[in-house]
Scaffold this motif. Structure first.
Motif, PDB file in Angstrom:
ATOM      1  N   ALA A   1      35.333  10.179 -25.305  1.00 38.26           N
ATOM      2  CA  ALA A   1      36.456  10.451 -26.107  1.00 38.26           C
ATOM      3  C   ALA A   1      36.099  10.292 -27.673  1.00 38.26           C
ATOM      4  CB  ALA A   1      37.657   9.952 -25.546  1.00 38.26           C
ATOM      5  N   ALA A   2      35.197   8.971 -27.525  1.00 34.42           N
ATOM      6  CA  ALA A   2      34.899   8.506 -29.024  1.00 34.42           C
ATOM      7  C   ALA A   2      34.011   9.407 -29.688  1.00 34.42           C
ATOM      8  CB  ALA A   2      34.289   7.066 -28.926  1.00 34.42           C
ATOM      9  N   ALA A   3      33.084   9.963 -28.948  1.00 37.13           N
ATOM     10  CA  ALA A   3      32.183  10.972 -29.741  1.00 37.13           C
ATOM     11  C   ALA A   3      32.984  12.169 -30.191  1.00 37.13           C
ATOM     12  CB  ALA A   3      31.306  11.595 -28.458  1.00 37.13           C
ATOM     13  N   ARG A   4      34.002  12.357 -29.545  1.00 36.97           N
ATOM     14  CA  ARG A   4      34.674  13.651 -30.050  1.00 36.97           C
ATOM     15  C   ARG A   4      35.836  13.075 -31.318  1.00 36.97           C
ATOM     16  NH1 ARG A   4      37.308  17.076 -25.530  1.00 36.97           N
ATOM     17  NH2 ARG A   4      37.672  18.382 -27.118  1.00 36.97           N
ATOM     18  N   GLY A   5      35.893  11.901 -31.435  1.00 35.92           N
ATOM     19  CA  GLY A   5      36.747  11.344 -32.640  1.00 35.92           C
ATOM     20  C   GLY A   5      38.174  10.952 -32.060  1.00 35.92           C
ATOM     21  N   ILE A   6      38.141  10.834 -30.798  1.00 39.99           N
ATOM     22  CA  ILE A   6      39.513  10.615 -30.147  1.00 39.99           C
ATOM     23  C   ILE A   6      39.454   9.104 -29.728  1.00 39.99           C
ATOM     24  CG2 ILE A   6      40.820  11.170 -28.161  1.00 39.99           C
ATOM     25  CD1 ILE A   6      39.501  13.759 -27.927  1.00 39.99           C
ATOM     26  N   ALA A   7      40.536   8.284 -30.002  1.00 37.95           N
ATOM     27  CA  ALA A   7      40.631   7.068 -29.804  1.00 37.95           C
ATOM     28  C   ALA A   7      41.570   6.831 -28.567  1.00 37.95           C
ATOM     29  CB  ALA A   7      41.340   6.269 -31.002  1.00 37.95           C
ATOM     30  N   VAL A   8      41.143   5.844 -27.882  1.00 37.74           N
ATOM     31  CA  VAL A   8      41.706   5.491 -26.388  1.00 37.74           C
ATOM     32  C   VAL A   8      42.064   4.121 -26.435  1.00 37.74           C
ATOM     33  CG1 VAL A   8      41.345   5.779 -23.878  1.00 37.74           C
ATOM     34  CG2 VAL A   8      40.009   7.477 -25.516  1.00 37.74           C
ATOM     35  N   SER A   9      43.422   3.978 -25.839  1.00 36.01           N
ATOM     36  CA  SER A   9      44.037   2.767 -25.772  1.00 36.01           C
ATOM     37  C   SER A   9      44.876   2.782 -24.226  1.00 36.01           C
ATOM     38  CB  SER A   9      45.088   2.641 -26.631  1.00 36.01           C
ATOM     39  OG  SER A   9      44.809   2.608 -27.896  1.00 36.01           O
ATOM     40  N   VAL A  10      44.830   1.422 -23.789  1.00 33.53           N
ATOM     41  CA  VAL A  10      45.279   1.235 -22.409  1.00 33.53           C
ATOM     42  C   VAL A  10      47.009   0.715 -22.817  1.00 33.53           C
ATOM     43  CG1 VAL A  10      45.344   0.153 -20.311  1.00 33.53           C
ATOM     44  CG2 VAL A  10      43.397   1.047 -21.489  1.00 33.53           C
ATOM     45  N   LEU A  11      47.757   1.209 -22.081  1.00 33.16           N
ATOM     46  CA  LEU A  11      49.066   0.407 -22.219  1.00 33.16           C
ATOM     47  C   LEU A  11      49.519   0.458 -20.725  1.00 33.16           C
ATOM     48  CD1 LEU A  11      51.888  -0.145 -23.415  1.00 33.16           C
ATOM     49  CD2 LEU A  11      52.448   2.193 -23.067  1.00 33.16           C
ATOM     50  N   SER A  12      49.940  -0.994 -20.222  1.00 37.59           N
ATOM     51  CA  SER A  12      49.961  -1.217 -18.957  1.00 37.59           C
ATOM     52  C   SER A  12      50.990  -2.054 -18.753  1.00 37.59           C
ATOM     53  CB  SER A  12      48.679  -1.762 -18.250  1.00 37.59           C
ATOM     54  OG  SER A  12      49.417  -2.120 -16.816  1.00 37.59           O
ATOM     55  N   ALA A  13      52.051  -2.103 -17.578  1.00 40.72           N
ATOM     56  CA  ALA A  13      52.992  -3.116 -17.335  1.00 40.72           C
ATOM     57  C   ALA A  13      52.329  -4.443 -16.686  1.00 40.72           C
ATOM     58  CB  ALA A  13      54.049  -2.471 -16.437  1.00 40.72           C
ATOM     59  N   SER A  14      51.041  -4.542 -16.530  1.00 40.48           N
ATOM     60  CA  SER A  14      50.072  -5.513 -16.010  1.00 40.48           C
ATOM     61  C   SER A  14      50.268  -6.668 -16.979  1.00 40.48           C
ATOM     62  CB  SER A  14      48.906  -5.293 -15.705  1.00 40.48           C
ATOM     63  OG  SER A  14      48.862  -4.346 -14.508  1.00 40.48           O
ATOM     64  N   GLN A  15      49.904  -7.753 -16.634  1.00 38.66           N
ATOM     65  CA  GLN A  15      49.833  -8.871 -17.548  1.00 38.66           C
ATOM     66  C   GLN A  15      48.559  -8.668 -18.486  1.00 38.66           C
ATOM     67  OE1 GLN A  15      52.956 -10.466 -17.033  1.00 38.66           O
ATOM     68  NE2 GLN A  15      51.584 -12.079 -17.935  1.00 38.66           N
ATOM     69  N   ARG A  16      48.695  -8.927 -19.530  1.00 37.93           N
ATOM     70  CA  ARG A  16      47.372  -8.314 -20.606  1.00 37.93           C
ATOM     71  C   ARG A  16      46.035  -9.286 -20.013  1.00 37.93           C
ATOM     72  NH1 ARG A  16      44.272  -9.290 -24.848  1.00 37.93           N
ATOM     73  NH2 ARG A  16      43.910  -7.631 -26.208  1.00 37.93           N
ATOM     74  N   ASP A  17      46.297 -10.675 -19.964  1.00 39.98           N
ATOM     75  CA  ASP A  17      44.961 -11.231 -19.491  1.00 39.98           C
ATOM     76  C   ASP A  17      44.205 -10.660 -18.264  1.00 39.98           C
ATOM     77  OD1 ASP A  17      47.055 -12.149 -17.857  1.00 39.98           O
ATOM     78  OD2 ASP A  17      46.251 -14.466 -17.955  1.00 39.98           O
ATOM     79  N   VAL A  18      45.167 -10.354 -17.269  1.00 35.36           N
ATOM     80  CA  VAL A  18      44.640  -9.518 -15.946  1.00 35.36           C
ATOM     81  C   VAL A  18      44.002  -8.338 -16.248  1.00 35.36           C
ATOM     82  CG1 VAL A  18      45.148  -8.692 -13.560  1.00 35.36           C
ATOM     83  CG2 VAL A  18      46.255 -10.928 -14.547  1.00 35.36           C
ATOM     84  N   LEU A  19      44.660  -7.453 -17.088  1.00 36.55           N
ATOM     85  CA  LEU A  19      44.323  -6.075 -17.625  1.00 36.55           C
ATOM     86  C   LEU A  19      42.761  -6.409 -18.322  1.00 36.55           C
ATOM     87  CD1 LEU A  19      44.874  -3.228 -17.635  1.00 36.55           C
ATOM     88  CD2 LEU A  19      46.189  -3.809 -19.884  1.00 36.55           C
ATOM     89  N   VAL A  20      42.721  -7.240 -19.268  1.00 36.32           N
ATOM     90  CA  VAL A  20      41.513  -7.612 -19.958  1.00 36.32           C
ATOM     91  C   VAL A  20      40.364  -8.014 -18.997  1.00 36.32           C
ATOM     92  CG1 VAL A  20      40.180  -8.666 -21.695  1.00 36.32           C
ATOM     93  CG2 VAL A  20      42.564  -7.781 -22.158  1.00 36.32           C
ATOM     94  N   ARG A  21      40.523  -8.812 -18.146  1.00 33.24           N
ATOM     95  CA  ARG A  21      39.445  -9.383 -17.048  1.00 33.24           C
ATOM     96  C   ARG A  21      39.106  -8.273 -16.363  1.00 33.24           C
ATOM     97  NH1 ARG A  21      42.710 -13.891 -16.362  1.00 33.24           N
ATOM     98  NH2 ARG A  21      43.450 -13.087 -14.423  1.00 33.24           N
ATOM     99  N   THR A  22      39.953  -7.237 -16.025  1.00 31.33           N
ATOM    100  CA  THR A  22      39.690  -6.134 -15.161  1.00 31.33           C
ATOM    101  C   THR A  22      38.837  -5.103 -15.733  1.00 31.33           C
ATOM    102  OG1 THR A  22      41.751  -6.437 -13.796  1.00 31.33           O
ATOM    103  CG2 THR A  22      40.586  -4.404 -13.799  1.00 31.33           C
ATOM    104  N   LEU A  23      39.291  -4.922 -17.050  1.00 29.63           N
ATOM    105  CA  LEU A  23      38.447  -4.017 -18.009  1.00 29.63           C
ATOM    106  C   LEU A  23      37.051  -4.549 -18.305  1.00 29.63           C
ATOM    107  CD1 LEU A  23      41.139  -2.833 -20.275  1.00 29.63           C
ATOM    108  CD2 LEU A  23      40.132  -1.417 -18.586  1.00 29.63           C
ATOM    109  N   GLU A  24      36.842  -6.062 -18.410  1.00 26.73           N
ATOM    110  CA  GLU A  24      35.561  -6.430 -18.557  1.00 26.73           C
ATOM    111  C   GLU A  24      34.794  -6.432 -17.302  1.00 26.73           C
ATOM    112  OE1 GLU A  24      36.908 -10.474 -19.744  1.00 26.73           O
ATOM    113  OE2 GLU A  24      36.695 -10.014 -21.833  1.00 26.73           O
ATOM    114  N   ALA A  25      35.391  -6.890 -16.155  1.00 25.42           N
ATOM    115  CA  ALA A  25      34.554  -6.562 -14.933  1.00 25.42           C
ATOM    116  C   ALA A  25      34.200  -5.221 -14.626  1.00 25.42           C
ATOM    117  CB  ALA A  25      35.561  -7.142 -13.784  1.00 25.42           C
ATOM    118  N   LYS A  26      34.791  -4.238 -14.925  1.00 26.31           N
ATOM    119  CA  LYS A  26      34.387  -3.149 -14.800  1.00 26.31           C
ATOM    120  C   LYS A  26      33.599  -2.373 -16.013  1.00 26.31           C
ATOM    121  CE  LYS A  26      38.006  -1.734 -11.968  1.00 26.31           C
ATOM    122  NZ  LYS A  26      37.609  -1.413 -10.770  1.00 26.31           N
ATOM    123  N   ARG A  27      33.358  -3.238 -17.023  1.00 26.98           N
ATOM    124  CA  ARG A  27      32.586  -2.927 -18.176  1.00 26.98           C
ATOM    125  C   ARG A  27      32.972  -1.659 -19.019  1.00 26.98           C
ATOM    126  NH1 ARG A  27      26.737  -3.552 -15.388  1.00 26.98           N
ATOM    127  NH2 ARG A  27      26.794  -5.667 -14.835  1.00 26.98           N
TER     128      ARG A  27
END
Length: 121
Positions: A1-27
């Motif tokens: 998406a970034a290569a096409r100039g499209i920004a991507v965000s995540v919006l979740s009802a999960s706790q932010r710290d858990v969400l960040v750790r999950t995204l970090e773990a999955k690189r």
């Protein structure tokens, strides 16, 4: 998406710290412009978080495509002014998702073909 100039965000009802750790773990963390999750234990709700994200995006709301897996996601998108696309790999089945009136795809692998069929860029 970034290569096409499209920004991507995540919006979740999960706790932010858990969400960040999950995204970090999955690189995947560095692929997202914004990561929005609840920062507290009182559920302020996804709609409030979506409105906050919209103000941070600094784009017309109609330029945002919100991909979710529930009718609630579809409703949140509409209330903020975003376009919605639903994926049936989550909490609700296809018949229920079809009630929202938004395009629905069977899986993330079908995301691009579903967008093309709906006339999305």
């Amino acid at each position: 998406a970034a290569a096409r100039g499209i920004a991507v965000s995540v919006l979740s009802a999960s706790q932010r710290d858990v969400l960040v750790r999950t995204l970090e773990a999955k690189r995947l963390l560095d692929r997202f412009q914004h990561v929005v999750g609840l920062g507290h234990t009182h559920a302020s709700g996804k709609l409030e978080e979506a409105r906050e994200l919209q103000s941070r995006l600094q784009l017309p709301p109609e330029d945002t495509l919100f991909i979710g897996d529930t009718l609630h996601d579809c409703e949140v998108a509409r209330q903020v002014g975003w376009r919605a696309l639903l994926v049936e790999t989550g909490h609700q089945d296809r018949a229920r998702l079809d009630e929202g009136g938004a395009p629905v795809c069977a899986s993330l692998a079908q995301l691009l073909p579903t967008l093309a069929a709906a006339g999305e860029p």
